[in-house]
Design an enzyme around this catalytic site. Sequence first.
Site, short mmCIF file in Angstrom:
data_model
loop_
_atom_site.label_atom_id
_atom_site.label_comp_id
_atom_site.label_asym_id
_atom_site.label_seq_id
_atom_site.Cartn_x
_atom_site.Cartn_y
_atom_site.Cartn_z
N GLU A 161 0.28 -1.27 0.30
CA GLU A 161 0.16 0.22 0.36
C GLU A 161 0.67 1.11 0.10
OE1 GLU A 161 -3.05 2.71 1.14
OE2 GLU A 161 -0.60 2.77 2.32
N ASP A 162 2.19 1.35 0.79
CA ASP A 162 2.68 2.46 0.75
C ASP A 162 3.94 2.16 0.72
OD1 ASP A 162 3.37 5.17 0.38
OD2 ASP A 162 3.19 5.98 2.63
N HIS A 189 -0.07 0.26 7.16
CA HIS A 189 -1.06 1.18 6.51
C HIS A 189 0.21 2.64 5.73
CE1 HIS A 189 -4.79 3.53 4.94
NE2 HIS A 189 -4.41 3.42 4.44
N ILE A 243 3.51 4.55 5.49
CA ILE A 243 4.77 4.50 6.35
C ILE A 243 5.66 6.40 5.50
CG2 ILE A 243 4.92 2.99 6.03
CD1 ILE A 243 6.66 2.47 4.30
N HIS A 284 -3.20 -0.08 12.11
CA HIS A 284 -5.07 0.06 12.93
C HIS A 284 -5.16 -1.77 13.38
CE1 HIS A 284 -5.18 2.93 9.85
NE2 HIS A 284 -5.04 2.78 9.02
N ASN A 297 -4.48 7.97 7.75
CA ASN A 297 -4.53 7.46 5.98
C ASN A 297 -2.81 7.38 6.43
OD1 ASN A 297 -3.68 6.91 3.59
ND2 ASN A 297 -5.81 6.83 3.40
N ASP A 298 -2.43 8.22 6.45
CA ASP A 298 -1.01 8.40 5.31
C ASP A 298 -0.34 9.55 6.58
OD1 ASP A 298 1.41 8.26 4.52
OD2 ASP A 298 0.53 9.22 2.84
N ASN A 357 -5.86 11.84 1.85
CA ASN A 357 -5.32 10.07 1.62
C ASN A 357 -4.30 10.94 1.94
OD1 ASN A 357 -4.40 8.34 0.59
ND2 ASN A 357 -6.74 7.61 -0.40
N ASP A 366 -3.54 8.38 -4.71
CA ASP A 366 -4.13 8.02 -3.40
C ASP A 366 -2.65 8.56 -2.41
OD1 ASP A 366 -3.55 6.15 -1.73
OD2 ASP A 366 -5.21 4.97 -2.49
N ASN A 367 -1.23 7.79 -2.60
CA ASN A 367 0.06 8.29 -2.23
C ASN A 367 0.41 8.95 -3.34
OD1 ASN A 367 -1.22 7.43 0.73
ND2 ASN A 367 0.05 5.38 -0.15
#
Length: 355
Positions: A53-54, A115, A117, A134, A168-169, A224, A269-270
Amino acid sequence: MAKLIALTLLGMGLALFKNHRFSYQTRLNALREVQPIELPNCNLVKGIETGSEDLEILPNGLAFISSGLKYPGIKSFDPNNPGKILLMDLNEEDQTVLELGITGSKFDLSSFNPHGISTFTDEDNAVYLLVVNHPDAKSTVELFKFQEEEKSLLHLKTIRHKLLPNVNDIVAVGPEHFYATNDHYFLDPYLKSWEMYLGLAWSYVVYYSPSEVRVVAEGFDFANGINISPDGKYVYVAELLAHKIHVYEKHANWTLTPLKSLDFNTLVDNISVDPETGDLWVGCHPNGMKVFFYDSENPPASEVLQIQNILTEEPKVIQVYAENGTVLQGSTVASVYKGKLLIGTVFHKALYCEL
């Protein structure tokens, strides 16, 4: 009481829906299909099957990758096992990953659910990894110190705060200092679903330090990804369901002043920032409906955007990669290192390409 609030929100939502801009399908970009844009010599990363995800790439080419996210309403291919942090050396020809061991007596590995980082390197070249976690559907930020020789993470601290309910981030600006996005306002799952469905735009950005915590930006429809310019003067925030990236000027007292926003035809998103050029690299969801309502026969696509000269009056947006989900599903992040592009996904695989 919760139901009463929800009914009130529903009434507000009915009024909002009179304007098509607040349409749920519009915000999810439900009708968009991508035209493929391929890159030469792309390979799936060995050892990543349940999300990436990241990711964060250090100057020496070591990449940290968060894997195994369980997020409400999002597909998981490994729902019964904890998440993990992976390490990848982008200098190696054979692209595989190593799971980093985690030490620290007070850290619960069984509920680890990583999630977003971010890394911070201090004056002594010690590398700290900050991880949004989480556990049991809550939100914490875990502080680790990277032990390079042992290929492990030493857990130093768990950070909790009432202004960090739905993180989230994050982007680190010190070992225990960071900006964080909260992608929802409500804690209650029932109210969170209505908040998203109605497009209330109540999510926000927080600055955290051990001595001070405060909201520094708000009014987002699902805040996000977040990152910072190489000179540390500007902060970038992705607003997923509004299809925007916002640029803020950062001040010495850590407050943020909005400068500009860019609009896109995709769910951003990221955000990764090239340390040499300052370009933004963004993992995107061309069609958010396919992410939130997963169908293996019609999987979510992937898309990567590069944004050059974002601080100028005429920034240049380049669609670098696009794929309909047959290879890579649900891209969330992309970052570059020495002419190579690493793309991560929310619950699927990871791809490594030559640019």
